[in-house]
Each structure stands twice: as structure tokens, then as C-alpha cells.
Design an enzyme around this catalytic site. Structure first.
Site, PDB file in Angstrom:
ATOM      1  N   GLY A  90      31.924   4.458  56.154  1.00  0.00           N
ATOM      2  CA  GLY A  90      31.396   3.237  56.235  1.00  0.00           C
ATOM      3  C   GLY A  90      31.670   2.236  57.324  1.00  0.00           C
ATOM      4  N   ASP A  91      32.890   1.702  57.509  1.00  0.00           N
ATOM      5  CA  ASP A  91      33.499   0.962  58.504  1.00  0.00           C
ATOM      6  C   ASP A  91      34.568   1.643  59.249  1.00  0.00           C
ATOM      7  OD1 ASP A  91      35.386   1.118  56.614  1.00  0.00           O
ATOM      8  OD2 ASP A  91      35.788  -1.178  56.346  1.00  0.00           O
ATOM      9  N   GLU A  92      34.718   3.205  59.437  1.00  0.00           N
ATOM     10  CA  GLU A  92      35.547   3.697  60.018  1.00  0.00           C
ATOM     11  C   GLU A  92      34.843   4.324  61.238  1.00  0.00           C
ATOM     12  OE1 GLU A  92      37.774   6.444  57.352  1.00  0.00           O
ATOM     13  OE2 GLU A  92      38.670   4.562  56.385  1.00  0.00           O
TER      14      GLU A  92
END
Length: 368
Positions: free
Chosen positions: A288-290
Site C-alpha cells: 500500500g505505502d511501501e
């Protein structure tokens, strides 16, 4: 679309084959009819010409007998008469309806002529007075009929042969036209097949691209990252680095500004990360946010991480509010931190955990 293209190509190819088959059949039938007509006209001409010679031989044999009567000369007359009868029958077999009418009349005239000749020859044999020529008008009539028939058949043969030449020329034009149309159709079919194959190749390439890239950011996905790492390990003396990047406090952005704004935030971060690396480096979104960056070298991994952090930390406007991104980065270097894909991934994840545990917004490697 693909099915329609294949169906169209199949239909066009079938149409070409049918057109070629019909043209071939029509051509063969037409040539055969023309050849038969020419052969019939030529055979009739030859038969009438033979009859012409036979009648001339009949008159010549009679004249010879009158000049020098003898049994042998009389035999030649009878032979000539028989030859005329045979020539009439042969001409009737190969001639047309008009020829048979003419030959029937000629046969009756010749029969009268032959009867008069034989009676005259009998008188000659008994010493009666001789005429120089017997039944002259009848013989003239026979010869005129035959001469007219010969001229008529000569014209027919000439006309038939001219028609045959014209027919062959027209036939050649039709065949050339059909072949040209067939070639054009085959070229069209080939073009359609090439276009169809290119479209399938493009669709396959797009499907491959989508399967290996993140739909939101357009970056490589986990699968492509793993494949590239495995490929890098297969190179002799492999030495490269892997950076794991995590957006700090991204959940707060989603909660505050909503998921659409969060998506825009991720896209902008991805753009900045991608713009700060070399063309030989691979940037991937792995969660997701990596994110992850696979660098082709191992020596300057920390400098690369610093450059990425500096590029990303500029404010991003979200719904009138400026948000400054913060990154935590974990660095793993091959082959020191891992000698295969799984080990290197685990090392990079471990380094990222250490960076976040140390207070976020940090760059951490397993080796100081």
C-alpha cells in the site's frame, strides 16, 4: 474482434479459391468448346476438299477413257465413281445440316451423271459414236456446288479461328483479372492476419505489462521486482543493492483527506522516487505505502537513498493543504546481506524495520 477478423480472412480465402476454381472450370469448358468448333469446321473443310478432288478425278478418268478406251481405263472410271460415293458419305458424316442438304442434292446429280457416263461408255465399248464429254451441265453443277461449299467452309474456318483467337485473348484477360483480384485478396488477407497478429501481440504485451506493473502508479510490482532480483543474482560476481521504502504516517493522510487524495499522494511520491534514480535502477511498489528500489550498484546505496528522500520531502498539496512526505528506508546489499532473492528481501525488510523502530524518517542498513 479477433474472431471476426479470422472469419473475414477465412471467407476471403474461400472466395478466392472458389473464384479460381470456377474460372478454371469455365476456361477449360470454353477452350474445349472453341477447339471442338474449330476441329469440326476444319474436318468439314477437309471432307469437302476431298470430295472436290474426287469429283475432279471422276471427270479426269472419264476423259482418259474417251481418249484411249481400254479395260484398265474403264476400271479407273469405276474406281473414281466409287471414290466420289465414299467422299460424299464421309462429308455427310462430318458436315452440318446445310452440308447434308447440299450433299444430298449433289448425290442425286452425280447419280444421274454416273448413269449417263456408264451408258455412254457402254456405247463406246460397242463402237457407237462417242461424245467428248457426257452430261457436261451436270458435272459443272456438281463442281460449282463443291467449289461454293469449299469457299463457305474456308470462310467458316477462318471466322472460327479468328473467334478462337479473340476468345483466348478475352479468356486471358479474365484469368489475369481473376488472378490479380486473387493476389489483391491474398495481400488483403495477409495484411489482416499481420494486423491481427500484431494486435494480439500488443494485447499480450499489454497484459504482460499490467501483470507486472502496479495499476495505480505504473511502477513495477512485486512479481517484476522478484524476477529482476533473481535475474541479477544469476549474473557473474553479482553486486547490487535493494532499498525498502515506507511512507511514514500514510494512514493519517487517508484518514484526514480520504482515499482518493491518498492515491494522488502515492502517485506523486512514486513519480518523485522514479525521477531520482538512474535509468538502470528499478522502482517498484510492493504494498500500500511501501516501495522498493533495486539499484544496479552496491557502492552508493546510501547516497541513492539520501537523494530519494530529498526528492520526496517537498510539500504535496492535498485539498488546499500542503503535506510533507516522510520516508523510512532500509538498505540491503548483495551479496553481503543475502545471496539469493529471499535472503536479500528479508535483509531489506529487516533494515526497514530498524529504521522505523529508531523513530522513522531514517535511512538504515544492516552493516554500518
Amino acid at each position: 474482434m479477433a474472431t471476426r477478423s479470422v472469419a473475414l480472412v477465412s471467407f476471403l480465402l474461400a472466395a478466392v479459391l472458389v473464384a479460381l476454381g470456377l474460372t478454371a472450370a469455365w476456361s477449360i469448358a470454353t477452350v474445349n468448346r472453341s477447339t471442338e468448333t474449330t476441329a469440326e469446321a476444319t474436318a468439314a473443310l477437309e471432307a469437302i476438299a476431298h470430295l472436290q478432288r474426287a469429283v475432279a478425278g471422276e471427270a479426269f478418268a472419264e476423259a482418259g477413257y474417251r481418249r484411249a478406251p481400254s479395260a484398265e481405263a474403264r476400271k479407273r472410271v469405276e474406281t473414281a465413281i466409287t471414290e466420289v460415293d465414299r467422299a460424299v458419305r464421309e462429308a455427310s458424316e462430318v458436315g452440318n445440316a446445310d452440308d447434308r442438304i447440299m450433299l444430298s442434292y449433289l448425290q442425286s446429280v452425280n447419280d444421274r451423271y454416273v448413269a449417263e457416263v456408264r451408258r455412254s461408255l457402254d456405247d463406246t465399248d460397242t463402237g457407237a459414236p462417242r461424245n467428248d464429254r457426257v452430261a457436261g451441265p451436270a458435272l459443272d453443277a456438281i463442281q460449282e456446288l463443291i467449289d461454293a461449299a469449299v469457299r463457305d467452309h474456308q470462310r467458316q474456318v477462318a471466322v472460327t479461328r479468328q473467334q478462337q483467337r479473340e476468345l483466348l485473348f478475352q479468356l486471358a484477360m479474365v484469368v489475369i483479372s481473376v488472378l490479380a483480384s486473387s493476389v489483391a485478396t491474398l495481400v488483403l488477407c495477409w495484411s489482416l492476419l499481420i494486423s491481427h497478429n500484431r494486435r494480439l501481440a500488443a494485447q499480450a504485451a499489454e497484459h504482460e505489462r499490467r501483470s507486472l506493473h502496479d495499476a495505480l502508479t505504473g511502477l513495477a510490482n512485486r512479481d517484476l521486482l522478484f524476477r529482476t532480483i533473481e535475474k541479477a543474482f544469476r549474473a557473474p560476481n553479482a553486486a547490487f543493492s535493494l532499498l525498502y521504502i515506507d511512507l511514514d504516517h500514510f494512514k493519517n493522510i487517508n484518514d484526514t483527506h480520504g482515499h482518493p487524495a491518498g492515491d494522488r499522494f502515492l502517485v506523486e511520491v512514486a513519480r518523485r522516487v522514479h525521477a531520482s534514480v538512474r535509468t538502470t535502477d528499478l522502482v517498484a511498489r510492493i504494498g500500500g505505502d511501501e516501495f522498493a528500489v533495486l539499484s544496479s550498484t552496491a557502492a552508493d546505496a546510501r547516497q541513492l537513498a539520501c537523494r530519494i528522500v530529498a526528492a520526496v520531502q517537498s510539500p504535496i498539496a492535498l485539498d488546499g493543504t500542503e503535506v510533507i512526505p516522510s520516508l523510512s528506508v532500509g538498505i540491503a546489499v548483495a551479496p553481503d546481506d543475502g545471496r539469493d532473492c529471499s535472503a536479500l528481501l528479508h535483509a531489506a525488510d529487516r533494515a526497514l524495520y530498524l529504521a522505523k523502530h529508531a523513530g522513522r524518517g531514517r535511512i538504515t542498513g544492516l552493516r554500518r
